[in-house]
Write an enzyme that holds these catalytic residues in place. Structure first.
Site, PDB file in Angstrom:
ATOM      1  N   SER A   1      41.101  36.123  44.111  1.00 16.86           N
ATOM      2  CA  SER A   1      41.316  34.658  43.540  1.00 16.86           C
ATOM      3  C   SER A   1      42.412  34.043  43.966  1.00 16.86           C
ATOM      4  O   SER A   1      43.450  34.799  44.215  1.00 16.86           O
ATOM      5  CB  SER A   1      40.953  34.805  41.687  1.00 16.86           C
ATOM      6  OG  SER A   1      41.137  33.423  41.440  1.00 16.86           O
TER       7      SER A   1
ATOM      8  N   TYR B   1      43.120  38.560  33.198  1.00 17.82           N
ATOM      9  CA  TYR B   1      42.307  38.287  34.534  1.00 17.82           C
ATOM     10  C   TYR B   1      43.459  38.006  35.822  1.00 17.82           C
ATOM     11  O   TYR B   1      42.955  38.618  36.827  1.00 17.82           O
ATOM     12  CB  TYR B   1      41.645  36.903  34.284  1.00 17.82           C
ATOM     13  CG  TYR B   1      40.666  36.509  35.594  1.00 17.82           C
ATOM     14  CD1 TYR B   1      39.548  37.116  36.100  1.00 17.82           C
ATOM     15  CD2 TYR B   1      41.242  35.371  36.432  1.00 17.82           C
ATOM     16  CE1 TYR B   1      38.787  36.775  36.971  1.00 17.82           C
ATOM     17  CE2 TYR B   1      40.504  35.124  37.429  1.00 17.82           C
ATOM     18  CZ  TYR B   1      39.446  35.718  37.949  1.00 17.82           C
ATOM     19  OH  TYR B   1      38.687  35.229  38.964  1.00 17.82           O
TER      20      TYR B   1
END
Length: 204
Positions: free
Chosen positions: A146, A159
């Site tokens: 990401s 995360y």
């Protein structure tokens, strides 16, 4: 006498985790459109069955469904056993989860599950299928990270850290594989509107 026609060459196989929705589903459709047989993995069998019907009808390739909860540390071993006779040409480590909120307020069980899925399972799958690719001197592994991999992200601290791990791990192992026929690649999407945020309870 007429020449006997040669049997068709087997199609390459792409193993895609988290294929029931979102980016994983779109990647499955893209690989099928390029002539890959698929092995699709997720928890929701009905979603995978729907994907299989669409793909086989549109592209004439084979789709094998493997239902699995990749939060389970034992799941990778079961997948590897199920695919012992299937040479995997491409592994797409797409499955992942997002938990937001303050770190202090997060549920410890959910933290552990996120670490297992985003990091532990990805590493285990890479370790399970990379040796076969090296023996065949051919293969590719695509790890989903990401843009959150490139900076600390408050309220998504764990995360973002898991995606930073994926970034570092992929780049390091990719260097180790230089000169072989195997490639590791990193895919770092920006914000993509899918079910991912809804399942995680993140407002968009």
């Amino acid at each position: 006498m007429p020449r006997k026609s040669k049997p068709p060459l087997p199609r390459p196989v792409a193993l895609i985790t988290g294929a029931s929705a979102g980016i994983g589903r779109e990647l499955a459709l893209a690989f099928a459109a390029h002539g890959f047989d698929l092995v699709v993995v997720a928890r929701r069998r009905a979603r995978l069955a729907s994907l299989r019907r669409q793909v086989e009808s549109a592209h004439g390739v084979r789709v094998r469904i493997l239902q699995a909860d990749l939060h389970d540390p034992e799941a990778v071993g079961r997948l590897q056993k199920s695919l012992a006779r299937t040479p995997v040409d491409v592994l797409v480590n797409n499955a992942g989860t997002l938990e937001g909120g303050t770190f202090a307020g997060m549920d410890s069980t959910r933290i552990g599950q996120m670490l297992q899925l985003n990091v532990g399972t990805l590493v285990a799958l890479t370790h399970a299928f990379l040796p076969g690719m090296l023996r065949r001197n051919h293969g590719r592994i695509v790890n989903l990270a990401s843009i959150a991999a490139f900076a600390p992200v408050p309220w998504m601290a764990v995360y973002a850290a898991t995606k930073a791990f994926v970034n570092s791990f992929t780049q390091a192992v990719s260097e180790e594989l230089r000169g072989t026929g195997v490639r590791l690649q990193l895919l770092c999407p920006g914000f993509t509107r899918t079910e991912f945020q809804e399942v995680a309870g993140v407002r968009t």
